[in-house]
Design a protein around this motif. Structure first.
Motif, mmCIF file in Angstrom:
data_model
loop_
_atom_site.group_PDB
_atom_site.id
_atom_site.type_symbol
_atom_site.label_atom_id
_atom_site.label_comp_id
_atom_site.label_asym_id
_atom_site.label_seq_id
_atom_site.Cartn_x
_atom_site.Cartn_y
_atom_site.Cartn_z
ATOM 1 N N GLN A 31 0.717 -1.208 0.025
ATOM 2 C CA GLN A 31 0.072 0.146 0.030
ATOM 3 C C GLN A 31 0.817 1.480 0.022
ATOM 4 N N LEU A 32 0.523 2.122 -0.697
ATOM 5 C CA LEU A 32 1.238 3.356 -0.792
ATOM 6 C C LEU A 32 0.354 4.578 -0.614
ATOM 7 N N ILE B 274 2.885 -4.546 -9.658
ATOM 8 C CA ILE B 274 3.057 -2.994 -9.595
ATOM 9 C C ILE B 274 1.849 -2.512 -8.683
ATOM 10 N N TYR B 275 2.060 -1.563 -8.065
ATOM 11 C CA TYR B 275 0.978 -0.869 -7.089
ATOM 12 C C TYR B 275 1.168 0.598 -7.229
ATOM 13 N N TRP B 276 0.109 1.127 -7.195
ATOM 14 C CA TRP B 276 -0.128 2.471 -7.317
ATOM 15 C C TRP B 276 -0.601 3.319 -5.842
ATOM 16 N N GLY B 277 -0.177 4.532 -5.670
ATOM 17 C CA GLY B 277 -0.717 5.480 -4.683
ATOM 18 C C GLY B 277 -1.956 6.069 -5.471
ATOM 19 N N GLN B 278 -2.652 6.694 -4.464
ATOM 20 C CA GLN B 278 -3.842 7.418 -4.958
ATOM 21 C C GLN B 278 -3.738 8.727 -5.842
ATOM 22 N N GLY B 279 -2.505 9.307 -5.514
ATOM 23 C CA GLY B 279 -2.006 10.486 -6.353
ATOM 24 C C GLY B 279 -2.357 11.753 -5.433
#
Length: 116
Positions: free
Chosen positions: A3-4, A104-109
């Protein structure tokens, strides 16, 4: 799984500075690479800077000499120090983690707006 959570975006005048933070849910040494990407409406998400598990760094040509990526191992956090900001740096900035398991994991921005 990773989690990012990004933070630190905002509104700044041209020539100013901001520091973005990306807090990861596990040690950044266990992640192959963490990168900052940015996206403006209607365009693809582009790499800004990245740091590997071995601490090597990479920057896009447009930010070299102005942005610095770093990390705090104890806090599992990667930072993007942005100096000499320009209006063209305006974008939503995303944190991305690439794992050794090829996931690959992304944060919410977080939104960065640079006014002229």
């Amino acid at each position: 799984q990773v989690q990012l959570v990004e933070s630190g975006g905002g509104l700044v005048q041209a020539g100013g500075s901001l520091r973005l933070s990306c807090a990861a849910s596990r040690s950044t040494f266990s992640i192959k690479a963490i990168g900052w990407y940015r996206q403006v409406p209607g365009k693809q998400r582009d790499l800004v800077a990245a740091i590997s598990g071995g601490s090597s760094t990479d920057y896009s040509d447009s930010v070299k000499g102005r942005f610095t990526i770093s990390r705090d191992v104890a806090k599992n956090t990667v930072y993007l120090q942005m100096n000499s900001l320009k209006p063209e740096d305006t974008a939503v900035y995303y944190c991305r983690a690439d794992t050794y398991q090829r996931r690959i994991y992304w944060g919410q921005g977080t939104q960065v707006t640079v006014s002229s």
